[in-house]
Scaffold this motif. Structure first.
Motif, mmCIF file in Angstrom:
data_model
loop_
_atom_site.group_PDB
_atom_site.id
_atom_site.type_symbol
_atom_site.label_atom_id
_atom_site.label_comp_id
_atom_site.label_asym_id
_atom_site.label_seq_id
_atom_site.Cartn_x
_atom_site.Cartn_y
_atom_site.Cartn_z
ATOM 1 N N PHE A 30 0.840 -1.206 0.000
ATOM 2 C CA PHE A 30 0.000 0.000 0.000
ATOM 3 C C PHE A 30 0.878 1.261 0.000
ATOM 4 C CE2 PHE A 30 -3.003 3.125 1.419
ATOM 5 C CZ PHE A 30 -4.242 2.661 1.009
ATOM 6 N N LEU A 201 -4.827 2.889 -5.787
ATOM 7 C CA LEU A 201 -5.399 1.950 -4.814
ATOM 8 C C LEU A 201 -6.917 2.017 -4.830
ATOM 9 C CD1 LEU A 201 -2.649 2.998 -2.404
ATOM 10 C CD2 LEU A 201 -3.080 0.577 -2.935
ATOM 11 N N GLU A 205 -9.142 -1.665 -0.993
ATOM 12 C CA GLU A 205 -7.806 -1.679 -0.392
ATOM 13 C C GLU A 205 -7.662 -0.620 0.704
ATOM 14 O OE1 GLU A 205 -6.547 -3.297 -4.606
ATOM 15 O OE2 GLU A 205 -5.422 -1.529 -4.003
ATOM 16 N N PHE A 209 -6.824 -1.437 4.536
ATOM 17 C CA PHE A 209 -5.711 -0.777 5.228
ATOM 18 C C PHE A 209 -6.204 -0.159 6.542
ATOM 19 C CE2 PHE A 209 -2.768 2.538 6.359
ATOM 20 C CZ PHE A 209 -1.522 2.025 6.026
#
Ligand code: SF4
Ligand code: ZN
Ligand code: ZN
Length: 297
Positions: A30, A201, A205, A209
């Motif tokens: 990420f 992203l 995602e 995260f």
């Protein structure tokens, strides 16, 4: 499902990257994807003073968190829109997040200013989201200028930008397509450069995260967003992506490649005047914000 980096238990599978990751390596992935966008589009330098626009939702809080962890000088800017319930809950998330990680914050409360969105929209006989756009843009620009920031960062993600691009293509809105570019240049003397470090992203995602890193965000959408056409384009892209993983990022990054050489150094705002009421730059003698709030006085 095993992590492609360490063979430990994976917590997420990213089909477009043909990879699964454990928590540690997902965080690494990420951060790398964020850094890749920052570097590729020369968004800012390590020493720049960054203002990140936060709503209390996952994308903006995650961006704030990642930039802070990268050692950037970053301040969160939150606008309480005065939408009963939703604004209270989102403000709570922003302040709790800032306290937890010891982050600098600027808060503007539209109820205190006398301009809560539903009230202004009713008085001005305009759509809530149109009013919201004008007011948010004004206070974000104002805070960035008054605070001496070099750059304004927003949490727009791949789904946001690819769906906006798709909508613009379907309506042949050529003039708005460039708004999906990850860097929008500074304009005039007061408008700061705007950047979107999370464009590689997806929403899934950023949500992963946030959950994996204990970032508590407001899960509900703004009640005014119900029925927004942008959601239809997001759903359409998500259906395509389900059947053909990788199509969304291909669509968006190919667009960026095609328009990368466009000259963005000169914008409409280079011809700006100064608003006679508030002193901010404007296309007219009185800015859009001042003309709007005049109607509620
Ligand atoms: Fe503002 Fe809510 Fe509309 Fe978004 S959905 S523009 S936050 S009123
Ligand atoms: Zn791993
Ligand atoms: Zn003004």
């Amino acid at each position: 499902m095993k992590c492609v980096k360490c063979n430990g238990n994976a917590v997420i599978n990213i089909r477009r990257a043909n990879a699964a990751f454990c928590k540690e390596h997902f965080n690494e992935y990420f951060t790398e994807q964020t850094l890749k966008s920052i570097k590729q589009f020369r968004m800012f330098r390590k020493t720049d003073k960054i203002m990140v626009c936060v709503s209390g939702g996952k994308d903006s809080l995650v961006l704030w968190h990642v930039l802070h962890n990268l050692g950037c000088d970053v301040t969160g800017m939150y606008i309480d829109l005065g939408i009963n319930g939703y604004s209270d809950r989102s403000k709570e998330k922003v302040t709790a997040f800032a306290d937890k990680f010891g982050l600098k914050t600027i808060i503007v409360d539209l109820r205190e200013k006398g301009y809560p969105i539903p009230f202004v929209a009713r008085r001005a006989k305009r759509e809530d989201c149109a009013v919201c756009g004008t007011i948010k843009r004004y206070y974000f620009n104002r805070a960035a200028y008054d605070g001496g920031f070099d750059v304004v960062a927003t949490g727009h993600n791949l789904d946001d930008e690819a769906s906006r691009l798709l909508a613009n293509i379907m309506h042949w809105n050529d003039e708005y397509m460039d708004n999906t570019y990850p860097v929008l240049p500074a304009g005039g003397k007061m408008l700061k450069k705007k950047v979107k470090p999370l464009v590689r992203l997806t929403e899934r995602e950023t949500a992963a995260f946030a959950i994996l890193n204990g970032i508590d965000y407001v899960m509900e959408e703004c009640p005014m967003s119900k029925g927004a056409t942008s959601l239809i384009f997001k759903e359409a892209l998500s259906t395509i992506e389900d059947k053909m993983a990788g199509t969304e990022i291909f669509f968006y990054t190919k667009f960026l490649e095609r328009v990368k050489d466009k000259d963005r150094s000169k914008t409409d705002s280079d011809e700006m005047k100064i608003c006679q009421t508030c002193g901010m730059e404007s296309f007219m003698d009185k800015c859009t914000f001042c003309r709007l709030v005049e109607k509620v006085k």
